[in-house]
Write a protein that holds these residues in place. Structure first.
Motif, short mmCIF file in Angstrom:
data_model
loop_
_atom_site.label_atom_id
_atom_site.label_comp_id
_atom_site.label_asym_id
_atom_site.label_seq_id
_atom_site.Cartn_x
_atom_site.Cartn_y
_atom_site.Cartn_z
N VAL A 1 7.31 39.96 144.90
CA VAL A 1 6.75 39.06 143.89
C VAL A 1 5.59 38.29 144.49
N VAL A 2 4.72 37.79 143.63
CA VAL A 2 3.54 37.07 144.09
C VAL A 2 3.29 35.89 143.16
N ASN B 1 3.17 42.23 150.40
CA ASN B 1 4.61 42.34 150.46
C ASN B 1 5.02 43.68 149.87
N ILE B 2 5.88 44.39 150.56
CA ILE B 2 6.37 45.68 150.09
C ILE B 2 7.87 45.60 149.89
N PHE C 1 6.93 45.24 140.84
CA PHE C 1 7.74 44.48 141.80
C PHE C 1 7.99 45.25 143.10
N LEU C 2 7.23 46.31 143.30
CA LEU C 2 7.36 47.10 144.53
C LEU C 2 6.32 46.68 145.57
N TYR C 3 5.14 46.31 145.08
CA TYR C 3 4.04 45.92 145.97
C TYR C 3 3.39 44.67 145.40
N ALA C 4 3.17 43.69 146.24
CA ALA C 4 2.51 42.47 145.82
C ALA C 4 1.46 42.09 146.86
N ARG C 5 0.36 41.49 146.37
CA ARG C 5 -0.71 41.06 147.27
C ARG C 5 -1.29 39.77 146.73
#
Length: 103
Positions: free
Chosen positions: A20-21, A55-56, A91-95
């Motif tokens: 999450v971001v 975030n992964i 919700f798998l990759y956040a930047r």
């Protein structure tokens, strides 16, 4: 049978993570938004610096998205504005990126 159930439960818990971001509109299945963070009285914005963290799966997070890192990246000494950019995919990759403008 109990051992298989324990391994299955452990596997599910170990892989249960969400990336999450921070976002001004909340998170969705796909998020790609920007928002202001701060502004000053300085008007010259001839230099731009960017710093990011990602975030992964909610399991691995790397990077430095600080204002200081963005200032260093762009050679900015006097800040005129700071913006934040958020990206989230399923919700798998956040930047999250911080962009500093100034001179």
């Amino acid at each position: 049978m109990k051992i298989k159930a324990l391994f299955l439960a452990f596997g599910v818990l170990a892989l249960n993570g969400c990336a999450v971001v921070s976002s001004p509109v909340g998170s969705a299945l796909f998020t790609d938004v920007s928002a202001p963070v701060s502004a000053t009285n300085a008007t010259d914005a001839s230099r731009v610096g960017k710093s990011c963290a990602s975030n992964i799966l909610g399991l691995v997070a790397t990077g430095e998205a600080s204002i200081e890192a963005a200032k260093r990246a762009g050679g900015v000494t006097t800040v005129s504005s700071v913006d934040g950019y958020s990206t989230n995919v399923l919700f798998l990759y956040a930047r999250y990126c911080t962009v500093v403008k100034g001179q």
